[in-house]
Write a protein that holds these residues in place. Structure first.
Motif, short mmCIF file in Angstrom:
data_model
loop_
_atom_site.label_atom_id
_atom_site.label_comp_id
_atom_site.label_asym_id
_atom_site.label_seq_id
_atom_site.Cartn_x
_atom_site.Cartn_y
_atom_site.Cartn_z
N VAL A 100 0.84 -1.20 0.00
CA VAL A 100 0.00 0.00 0.00
C VAL A 100 0.88 1.25 0.00
N LEU A 217 -9.99 0.02 9.29
CA LEU A 217 -9.64 0.41 7.93
C LEU A 217 -10.84 0.32 6.99
N ALA A 221 -12.30 3.70 5.12
CA ALA A 221 -12.32 3.77 3.66
C ALA A 221 -13.73 3.98 3.13
N VAL A 235 -12.89 -7.21 -0.98
CA VAL A 235 -12.02 -6.64 0.04
C VAL A 235 -10.77 -7.52 0.12
N PRO A 237 -7.61 -8.02 2.20
CA PRO A 237 -6.89 -7.66 3.42
C PRO A 237 -5.55 -8.38 3.50
N LEU A 294 -11.48 -2.82 -2.21
CA LEU A 294 -10.73 -2.23 -1.10
C LEU A 294 -9.47 -3.03 -0.85
N ALA A 296 -6.52 -3.34 1.92
CA ALA A 296 -6.27 -2.96 3.31
C ALA A 296 -5.05 -3.71 3.84
N TRP A 304 0.07 0.74 8.56
CA TRP A 304 -1.19 0.35 7.92
C TRP A 304 -1.51 1.30 6.78
N HIS A 306 -4.75 1.94 3.38
CA HIS A 306 -5.85 1.42 2.57
C HIS A 306 -6.10 2.31 1.37
N THR A 307 -6.70 1.73 0.35
CA THR A 307 -7.14 2.49 -0.82
C THR A 307 -8.30 1.77 -1.48
#
Length: 314
Positions: A100, A217, A221, A235, A237, A294, A296, A304, A306-307
């Motif tokens: 990330v 997160l 987001a 998602v 992760p 997402l 994360a 950490w 996220h986007t």
């Protein structure tokens, strides 16, 4: 390597690791392979999938906690292996959130380039097997070796990466670390004797961090984008313990079916886990144009990020 074999090597019931983590297998790099070898192979596959050549790359950003050497950067080794002579290259040391952090770096670089900008490579790679204490069940049970890469280029709205949000808490840097080998504890007979060059992890603290950060997160987001967790098509992760992360889906307002969990087959591959899981999901046809995805990441540091990606047409 099968988890049941790892369990036996630890003197445990063969099903011990899989029951607690869900991890069935993990890959181990060959003795002659370093992080740069795995990373270059993954980058080559990403370039072929994108229909590009090494000459099309202007930037190589590589996230890893297990570099070839303390210096130079492993990204420079990868540049040479690819033959990407026109690319700037450097590493990012953000542990399992490195991919990330790498995305943010690449996005900023692309935004500053001319219209006909080259592309950027963002790579995650780990060779954790060289840094494990085989008697430590808390780490040996979880970590594997692996690499994955993504090619980034210009995209037309409304598609592409949204804002990338990053964070860190250095006050908990001691929760997961390789304590020896750097300038604070350089290599010595003492550091070798006390296994200071292997991963040390506070299991309870790490579990608490994961349980808190992943739902947070997702909430951050979706609230920032004005959507609900249910609106996310996928998602992705980080998954240091796949079973634990999957169990957190309800706390994050998600259906477990929304998660892209690939750690069952590779274990915790650190900075490579996000791009690897995303690639697996794409190959399985789980993402369509216009879908919200997402990403994360979270890990040692603590770090950490996220986007949200609005997936473009192929």
């Amino acid at each position: 390597m099968r988890s049941e074999d790892v369990s036996r090597s630890l003197g445990l019931d063969p099903s011990w690791i899989e029951r607690r983590t869900g991890i069935r297998h993990r890959h181990v790099a060959a003795p002659e392979q370093a992080a740069s070898d795995l990373a270059a192979a993954a980058a080559g596959r990403a370039l072929r999938a994108a229909g590009l050549e090494a000459a099309d790359i202007g930037l190589i950003v590589l996230g890893t906690s297990t570099p070839d050497e303390l210096g130079p950067s492993t990204a420079c080794r990868v540049q040479a292996l690819l033959g990407a002579r026109d690319a700037a290259a450097f590493d990012i040391a953000a542990a399992c959130a490195g991919f990330v952090y790498g995305l943010q770096t690449a996005v900023g670089w692309l935004a500053a380039q001319p219209v006909a900008a080259p592309h950027a490579l963002v790579i995650g790679v780990e060779v954790y097997s060289r840094f494990l204490d085989p008697a430590d069940r808390g780490t040996t049970a979880l970590f594997g070796d692996g690499a994955a890469a993504a090619v980034l280029g210009p995209s037309a709205p409304p598609y592409g990466l949204g804002p990338v949000t990053l964070g860190a808490d250095g006050s908990q840097a001691g929760d997961v670390l390789i304590p020896a080998g750097g300038s604070r504890r350089p290599a010595s007979a003492d550091t070798l004797a006390d296994r200071g060059h292997t991963i040390h992890m506070n299991g309870r603290a790490t579990r608490d961090f994961i349980a808190g950060i992943f739902p947070r997160l997702v909430a951050e987001a979706t609230e920032a984008a004005g959507v609900k967790p249910a609106d996310l098509a996928l998602v992705v992760p980080h998954q240091p313990n796949p079973r634990l992360v999957a169990s957190l889906a309800p706390d994050a307002g998600l259906d477990p079916a929304q998660l892209a969990i690939s750690g069952y087959d590779v274990g915790n591959i650190g900075a490579a886990s996000l791009p690897y899981a995303l690639d697996r999901a794409l190959r399985a046809g789980r993402v369509a144009p216009g879908d919200l995805v997402l990403i994360a990441g979270f890990g040692a540091g603590l770090t950490w990020g996220h986007t949200l990606i609005t997936w473009p047409p192929s």
